[in-house]
Design a protein around this motif. Structure first.
Motif, PDB file in Angstrom:
ATOM      1  N   SER A  11     -55.713  27.954  49.175  1.00 46.66           N
ATOM      2  CA  SER A  11     -54.881  28.928  48.203  1.00 46.66           C
ATOM      3  C   SER A  11     -55.741  29.140  47.195  1.00 46.66           C
ATOM      4  O   SER A  11     -55.431  29.858  46.052  1.00 46.66           O
ATOM      5  N   GLY A 174     -52.053  27.589  51.856  1.00 54.07           N
ATOM      6  CA  GLY A 174     -52.453  28.936  52.004  1.00 54.07           C
ATOM      7  C   GLY A 174     -52.037  29.559  53.625  1.00 54.07           C
ATOM      8  O   GLY A 174     -51.426  30.333  53.887  1.00 54.07           O
ATOM      9  N   ASP A 203     -48.563  35.519  48.530  1.00 53.75           N
ATOM     10  CA  ASP A 203     -49.391  35.398  47.099  1.00 53.75           C
ATOM     11  C   ASP A 203     -50.117  36.701  47.234  1.00 53.75           C
ATOM     12  O   ASP A 203     -50.023  37.465  46.124  1.00 53.75           O
ATOM     13  N   ASN A 217     -40.594  30.266  42.950  1.00 55.01           N
ATOM     14  CA  ASN A 217     -39.515  29.832  43.646  1.00 55.01           C
ATOM     15  C   ASN A 217     -38.828  30.852  44.697  1.00 55.01           C
ATOM     16  O   ASN A 217     -37.703  30.850  45.076  1.00 55.01           O
ATOM     17  N   GLY A 311     -47.207  23.610  48.872  1.00 60.37           N
ATOM     18  CA  GLY A 311     -46.598  24.400  47.821  1.00 60.37           C
ATOM     19  C   GLY A 311     -45.698  25.268  48.417  1.00 60.37           C
ATOM     20  O   GLY A 311     -44.635  25.496  47.567  1.00 60.37           O
TER      21      GLY A 311
HETATM   22  N1  LIG Z   1     -42.819  27.245  42.316  1.00 61.79           N
HETATM   23  C1  LIG Z   1     -43.476  27.759  43.434  1.00 61.79           C
HETATM   24  N2  LIG Z   1     -42.774  28.821  43.914  1.00 61.79           N
HETATM   25  C2  LIG Z   1     -43.228  29.430  45.016  1.00 61.79           C
HETATM   26  N3  LIG Z   1     -44.319  29.145  45.535  1.00 61.79           N
HETATM   27  C3  LIG Z   1     -44.856  28.334  45.131  1.00 61.79           C
HETATM   28  C4  LIG Z   1     -44.624  27.559  44.036  1.00 61.79           C
HETATM   29  N4  LIG Z   1     -45.510  26.148  43.666  1.00 61.79           N
HETATM   30  C5  LIG Z   1     -46.425  26.685  44.710  1.00 61.79           C
HETATM   31  N5  LIG Z   1     -46.191  27.741  45.570  1.00 61.79           N
HETATM   32  C6  LIG Z   1     -47.113  28.163  46.626  1.00 61.79           C
HETATM   33  O1  LIG Z   1     -47.923  27.120  47.057  1.00 61.79           O
HETATM   34  C7  LIG Z   1     -49.263  27.645  46.834  1.00 61.79           C
HETATM   35  C8  LIG Z   1     -50.201  26.392  46.842  1.00 61.79           C
HETATM   36  O2  LIG Z   1     -49.934  25.402  47.847  1.00 61.79           O
HETATM   37  P1  LIG Z   1     -50.650  24.154  48.355  1.00 61.79           P
HETATM   38  O3  LIG Z   1     -50.048  23.348  49.387  1.00 61.79           O
HETATM   39  O4  LIG Z   1     -51.516  23.811  47.294  1.00 61.79           O
HETATM   40  O5  LIG Z   1     -51.788  24.976  49.360  1.00 61.79           O
HETATM   41  P2  LIG Z   1     -53.420  24.766  49.552  1.00 61.79           P
HETATM   42  O6  LIG Z   1     -53.413  23.747  50.447  1.00 61.79           O
HETATM   43  O7  LIG Z   1     -53.758  26.145  50.290  1.00 61.79           O
HETATM   44  O8  LIG Z   1     -54.062  24.856  48.293  1.00 61.79           O
HETATM   45  C9  LIG Z   1     -49.362  28.637  46.103  1.00 61.79           C
HETATM   46  O9  LIG Z   1     -50.460  29.382  46.090  1.00 61.79           O
HETATM   47  C10 LIG Z   1     -47.965  29.297  46.008  1.00 61.79           C
HETATM   48  O10 LIG Z   1     -47.993  30.172  46.944  1.00 61.79           O
END
Ligand SMILES: Nc1ncnc2c1ncn2[C@@H]1O[C@H](COP(=O)(O)OP(=O)(O)O)[C@@H](O)[C@H]1O
Ligand SMILES: [Mg+2]
Length: 384
Positions: A11, A174, A203, A217, A311
């Protein structure tokens, strides 16, 4: 031993640091999360990281600079985490930021080559913090013909194996990836693969339509309805039909995929478009479970629990759709929080555990997940 795990996912949202106490060895390790923190990349760093992932425009001097810059940022993140938690780590496992990953060998200058690159100079981290750093986990698995991914199944097996029923562990980063652990599984019974997009397409369309980096959210998606026609069309992507092991990244579900998706949606309602991207993640996971996982276990034994992390667990609409998919398959959705590992700390904790194994000279890939010919001791050590 207290180990810091540092993770930056596809991400490109920032840095996760987990401080973990680890005891024991190999699959009998015990893992206790002590603290975890998230450090979003500043906007200009995020842009530079995304630009560096674009193989057509990246330039070598910026890549080299970015590698050292990320090393500095990782060191700062670990130092801040230690200070906030009032703890000191004895070892660091740093995954780094994947800039390029090609798990399958392809012809290059007359040889078949698979390759991967995680940026974030570990020598800089070790020197700044005076603690050994294990980094570059993926190449050792690829050197014995593995795909170099996924590596988190080692932690999943340590934490989630169960004697009476099977569990599926799903990360929503991601990219979405799952680990299936049948009842009474031996390590070689574990299967793991990428299910397709996690948050990546959500995203991208939210950014395009609303100028926001993600659907906070799941609010936009909650106001819309998935467009079934587009969903069916996108689910025809060959990746979803391909048998595991398989892995995906921005190469499959990045900019080009989002562009095609938006073209198919034409002038549909904007909330409907985000809802469709969200449904694509949920539906592709449901399909993957039905096609590739459930047939692994003969009744009456079965998969009963579906444990989610990443996430995407914060996206309430995605979670609602996912629960709908899995209810049809008679599985209960739980979050990794309920198992003592907050959803956004899990991947970072996994790299603390892998670093610990390497420090003890033990292998920590799961060959049935990566396709490696034999287990390998992962990573390289910078002593600082
Ligand atoms: N409050 C939220 N509401 C919706 N989606 C969220 C929120 N917080 C994070 N995310 C999603 O989670 C993603 C990041 O997740 P993460 O587990 O860190 O992924 P990665 O391992 O690919 O970095 C963000 O790009 C977003 O899409
Ligand atoms: Mg992340």
């Amino acid at each position: 031993m207290i180990v810091a795990g540092v993770m930056s996912g596809t991400s490109a949202d920032g840095i996760n640091v987990a401080l973990v106490r680890i005891q024991g060895r190999g699959f009998r390790s015990r893992v206790e999360l002590l603290a975890h923190y998230q450090f979003p990349y500043p906007d200009n760093v995020r842009r530079a990281v995304l630009a560096a992932m674009n193989a057509r425009t990246a330039n070598v001097s910026d890549l080299s600079r970015l590698n050292f810059l990320l090393g500095e940022l990782y060191a700062d993140a670990v130092r801040t985490a230690e200070r906030r938690a009032g703890l000191e780590c004895e070892l660091i496992g740093c995954h780094g930021q994947t800039l390029y990953h090609q798990g399958d060998a392809k012809l290059f200058l007359g040889r078949r080559i698979a390759c991967t690159w995680q940026a974030g100079e570990a020598a800089a981290i070790a020197a700044k913090l005076g603690v050994p750093v294990v980094s570059d986990f993926r190449p050792a698995d690829m050197a014995v013909k593995g795909k170099g991914a996924p590596l988190v199944p080692f932690l999943d097996y340590v934490l989630y194996r169960h004697r009476r029923y099977g569990r599926i562990v799903q990360n929503l980063g991601g990219i979405g990836n799952l680990t299936a652990i049948p009842p009474r599984a031996k390590p070689e019974d574990v299967i793991a693969f990428d299910t397709g997009p996690g948050n990546m397409v959500i995203d991208a369309v939210t950014e395009h339509l609303f100028g926001r980096p993600y659907d906070r959210n799941g609010r936009f998606a909650a106001r819309g309805e998935p467009i079934e026609r587009v969903l069916q069309q996108m689910l025809r992507h060959p990746f979803f039909r391909q048998k595991p092991p398989k892995s995906a990244g921005r190469e499959q579900f990045g900019r080009e995929f989002a562009r095609q998706f938006l073209r198919l949606c034409r002038r549909a309602d904007e909330n409907d478009i985000v809802a469709t991207a969200t449904a694509l993640t949920a539906r592709s996971i449901g399909t993957a479970v039905r096609k590739f996982v459930l047939p692994l276990v003969e009744p009456p034994l079965r998969f009963r629990e579906f444990v989610v992390s990443g996430g995407g667990t914060k996206n309430a609409t995605l979670m609602r759709m996912l629960r709908g998919e899995l209810a049809q398959l008679k599985m209960r959705v739980r979050t990794s929080d309920e198992f003592g590992l907050p959803a956004d700390a899990k991947e970072a904790a996994a790299f603390a555990l892998l670093a610990y194994q390497t420090w003890r000279r033990l292998p920590s890939d799961v060959p049935s997940a990566t396709g490696a010919q034999r287990p390998a001791i992962l990573g390289k050590v910078s002593y600082g």
